[in-house]
Enzyme design. Sequence first.
Site, PDB file in Angstrom:
ATOM      1  NE  ARG A 190      39.819  44.267  38.776  1.00  0.00           N
ATOM      2  CZ  ARG A 190      39.993  43.124  39.280  1.00  0.00           C
ATOM      3  NH1 ARG A 190      38.986  42.311  39.617  1.00  0.00           N
ATOM      4  NH2 ARG A 190      41.335  42.583  39.482  1.00  0.00           N
TER       5      ARG A 190
ATOM      6  NE  ARG B 291      33.265  36.893  36.377  1.00  0.00           N
ATOM      7  CZ  ARG B 291      34.401  36.217  36.514  1.00  0.00           C
ATOM      8  NH1 ARG B 291      35.402  36.740  36.788  1.00  0.00           N
ATOM      9  NH2 ARG B 291      34.643  34.898  36.057  1.00  0.00           N
TER      10      ARG B 291
ATOM     11  CD  GLU C  19      42.644  34.919  37.414  1.00  0.00           C
ATOM     12  OE1 GLU C  19      42.765  35.472  38.506  1.00  0.00           O
ATOM     13  OE2 GLU C  19      41.666  34.344  37.201  1.00  0.00           O
TER      14      GLU C  19
ATOM     15  CB  SER D  59      41.314  30.648  36.988  1.00  0.00           C
ATOM     16  OG  SER D  59      41.142  30.360  38.456  1.00  0.00           O
TER      17      SER D  59
ATOM     18  NE  ARG E 223      41.338  39.963  33.275  1.00  0.00           N
ATOM     19  CZ  ARG E 223      41.446  39.995  34.588  1.00  0.00           C
ATOM     20  NH1 ARG E 223      42.377  38.825  35.017  1.00  0.00           N
ATOM     21  NH2 ARG E 223      40.979  40.469  35.454  1.00  0.00           N
TER      22      ARG E 223
END
Length: 424
Positions: free
Chosen positions: A276, A261, A348, A351, A390
Amino acid sequence: MLDLRFVRQHLPDVREMLARRGLALDLDEFVRLDAEHREVLREVEQLRATRNLVSERIADLKKRGEPVDSQVAEMREVSAKVKELEGALAEKEQALEGLLAVIPNMPHPSVPLGVGGSANQVVRSWGEPPVFAFTPRPHWELGEALGILDLQRAAKIAGARFALYRGAGARLERGLMNFMLDLHTREHGYVEVLPPLLANRTSFYGTANLPKFEEELFKVEDSDFYLIPTAEVPVTNIHQNELLEASALPIRYVAWTPCFRREAGSYGKDVRGLIRLHQFNKVELVKFVMPETSYDELEALTREAEAVLQRLGLAYRVVALCTGDLGFASAKTYDLEVWLPGQGDYREISSCSNFEDFQARRANIRYRPAGRGKPRFVHTLNGSGLAIGRTVVAILENYQQADGSVLIPEALRPYMDGLERLSL
RNA sequence: GGAGGGAUGGCUGAGUCCGGUUGAAGGCGAUCGACUCGAAAUCGAUUAGGGGGCCAAAAGCUCCCUCGGGGGUUCAAAUCCCUCUCCCUCCGCCA
């Protein structure tokens, strides 16, 4: 994308939906184009009908050896006219499609209304955040101290927002991948797939990552390829342009992949550590189901993702995203947020979404209902089960000890050669 | 990289040379029916997708589009020409 006819017939609802998502999108242009398109279409079809008729007559006359000159001359004109109108038709069609492609999905009625994160709803919580007799440290400190994480050198190799795992750290990452894949394949009925990590524009359009979210993707130069930001893209497109048998549904796939990303526009957010990154590992769950079961399947999918956290003994909560936070393609989303002591907050880690037929329509994934009947679009769902990086963060921070060592959750030990503790 | 061969309905597979009721034979699968206590087997029937119009809607009727994608030739293209993509075979190279 939404069904053209649905938008046409439910304009007020679509307008309300856009407002609820906090979007300013003008539908007047759509209405105008839609009408124009059908107008031209009617004209073209009429001309084509005459052409077909006369063509048949010409064939007939010729067979009997009669002259056809006048008909041929007439048709020459009709054909020219058709060609001209077809150009106009294609233009309208493309414009219409372009507009339709940037209209987001309709939220399910159960989705909480609201535009900010505060309107999100905690649905349930699991586990107790651990209590420490000392100030818990963030994962990057723990990881560097233990020698299992080397962010400095990762930056040297590639740049900011990349990770280099070392020794037991690399092993932990790999162990988690295997642990999750095993859980979902053995106990939740998923079929493991290992897809390409690059995909073409068509696939990205199918999952609705394009045309709207190009800036979030890495594009491979001089090619049609993009690096996948999630396994959702290649795995959902496994059945692109297919008509599935009803008996084949539901289809469940689990895939481990790296994800890439750009994280454009997130400068200054989560700049330290593993939260991130431009590249991270993720185990993704993807389902293709019949429409009437998709919300049950969403609940099941969410529970299956939760199971990973439960086995690892990590406290988390389940959050139903409000209309304003909902992803472009999603009709309903639950986020799983894991407790991170180093940050003193829930973050988070998964999802889980039901896209209903939004992606299926774009990617043309249908099934034939049992018995006869017209093909229908399947419903697609997906959810992280889980983001690996994560999860490493959560384990390091939740299982840290006063002496700087980190206990390994029991469920994971078989994947770590029985190792019980990360220490120097 | 070089040389060939392909892509047709849910699947398989004819048709492409020689353009004109071919949206497309046959087979498989599926659905319905017969037979059967039931099933299998057998027999019969049905069965491509998308879009527009009429219709309140469903049903129905009707028209248009689609034989991998795009373009061209022609009154007319699954069929002829160009181009792109993908697949297969052989040769070369290669992790």
